[in-house]
Design a protein around this motif. Sequence first.
Motif, short mmCIF file in Angstrom:
data_model
loop_
_atom_site.label_atom_id
_atom_site.label_comp_id
_atom_site.label_asym_id
_atom_site.label_seq_id
_atom_site.Cartn_x
_atom_site.Cartn_y
_atom_site.Cartn_z
N LEU A 75 -4.17 -7.70 -7.37
CA LEU A 75 -4.16 -6.30 -7.79
C LEU A 75 -3.08 -5.51 -7.06
N VAL A 76 -2.86 -5.81 -5.77
CA VAL A 76 -1.82 -5.11 -5.02
C VAL A 76 -0.45 -5.40 -5.62
N ILE A 77 -0.18 -6.68 -5.90
CA ILE A 77 1.09 -7.04 -6.53
C ILE A 77 1.21 -6.37 -7.90
N SER A 78 0.12 -6.42 -8.65
CA SER A 78 0.14 -5.86 -10.00
C SER A 78 0.46 -4.37 -10.00
N PHE A 79 -0.18 -3.62 -9.12
CA PHE A 79 0.06 -2.18 -9.09
C PHE A 79 1.40 -1.84 -8.42
N GLY A 80 1.86 -2.71 -7.51
CA GLY A 80 3.19 -2.53 -6.96
C GLY A 80 4.24 -2.62 -8.06
N PHE A 81 4.10 -3.64 -8.91
CA PHE A 81 5.01 -3.80 -10.04
C PHE A 81 4.82 -2.67 -11.05
N LEU B 97 3.15 0.38 -1.05
CA LEU B 97 1.91 -0.29 -1.41
C LEU B 97 1.93 -1.76 -1.01
N VAL B 98 3.05 -2.43 -1.28
CA VAL B 98 3.18 -3.84 -0.95
C VAL B 98 3.21 -4.06 0.56
N ILE B 99 3.99 -3.24 1.26
CA ILE B 99 4.12 -3.40 2.71
C ILE B 99 2.78 -3.20 3.42
#
Length: 458
Positions: free
Chosen positions: A9-15, A217-219
């Motif tokens: 979800l973190v990757i998804s929302f980062g993208f 968000l990713v960091i």
Amino acid sequence: MERNLKNVLVISFGFFFLFTAYGGLQSLQSSLNSEEGLGVASLSVLYAALILSSMFLPPILIKKLGCKWTIAISMCCYIAFSLGNFYASWYTLIPTSVILGLGGAPLWSAKCTYLTIAGTSYAEKAGKNAEDIINQYFGVFFLVFQSSGICGNLISSLILSQSSTNVSISEEDLECCGAYNCLTDTTNTTDSVKPSNSLIYTLLGVYTASGVLAVLLVIIFLDQIKSDQAETEKEKLDAPSFWSTFLATFRHLKDKRQCLLIPLTMYSGFEQGFLSGDYTKTYVTCALGIQYVGFVMICFAAVNSLCSLLFGKISQFTGRKFLFALATVANTASIIALLLWKPHPKQFAVFFVFPALWGLADAVWQTQTNGLYGILFEKHKEAAFANYRLWESLGFVIAYGYSTKLQAYIKLYILLSVLVLSMVTYGAVEYLEARSSPGTPTATKKENGGAHSQETSM
């Protein structure tokens, strides 16, 4: 919340936040920066740089920095492109397009590698089918990711529609719209009614802020993850040479299945390039106006997003062959209809039908092709996904490269030809897979070098 799902979800929302900005800008380039073909030229350069990046950067960055920091650093390259649009010229857009292109391949390769490793790890712990979990993760990712198109295009349309200048498009001007478009930069709204600088700066400011939010968000929230392959090869990669990593990507072409997947992978770039570079300009902007580009692309993104989740879920029941066939029918029907249709403002609803069908098909091309790469090339994920991004980028480069040189009907015929070739070669891949290990247990396949993954239908 299960840890792997949280990271997905973190990757998804980062993208989502990153491509809220880039997706909106990409859709507008051919219309907003139409002078001398600057917009599509910048996109062509962007994907050319992405090809060079695909050749050597992903293996180096992923194995040296890990997937998390590769994603974070690559995202910063996308922010540079947003900044370059504040003063759109050959001296700003071209360099920032190169920067974005260099960061694009590591970004997508790291994302694909991360999701594949996370899915495989969870499947082993839970005793589930790794193929099904990977497909579900990609389905969740593309649901959120494709939603960025809705947000990004909604932002652009709402802001650009604030322009106080309206134009009445004459029947003579409409003759230059559609498949047999006029190859000029002076069609109706593209140049004569360009949005004011204040509106453009407002739009770019929102997009830049969205990109910065993605990086943060990713960091802050994404866990670092490493593949076993990266760790076992760490000593060899302490001082990687250009040629070793360059050759690693192309060495993967020794796999016959990878070569057969090249047309399908390139087609993904062709079809996306046509929609964002040609359909938006020669059909939507030409007949309706630039303020409608965002609304039309929202339709594409919404259908794409919903179908991505749906296909990720049902693929284990329908099989990937059925989904690829469905996408082929949808794209073929759209291409034929676009060749025959003459766009007119009175047929307002029709402008949304094509991106809807395109979104359905693209959902298959994205989720199933990404999943297929992860399954077929389990032991060589980095090299495989680098090839995916390389060949898809080549499709983009060609599509944007001839965008201002050919009439739309010629590009539609090219698109149809590549689609037919793609399905023939994809069928050959399925044939090779079925013939090589029918009913063979997964363990046996892994002993054979991991060349084949489970044959359960996607």
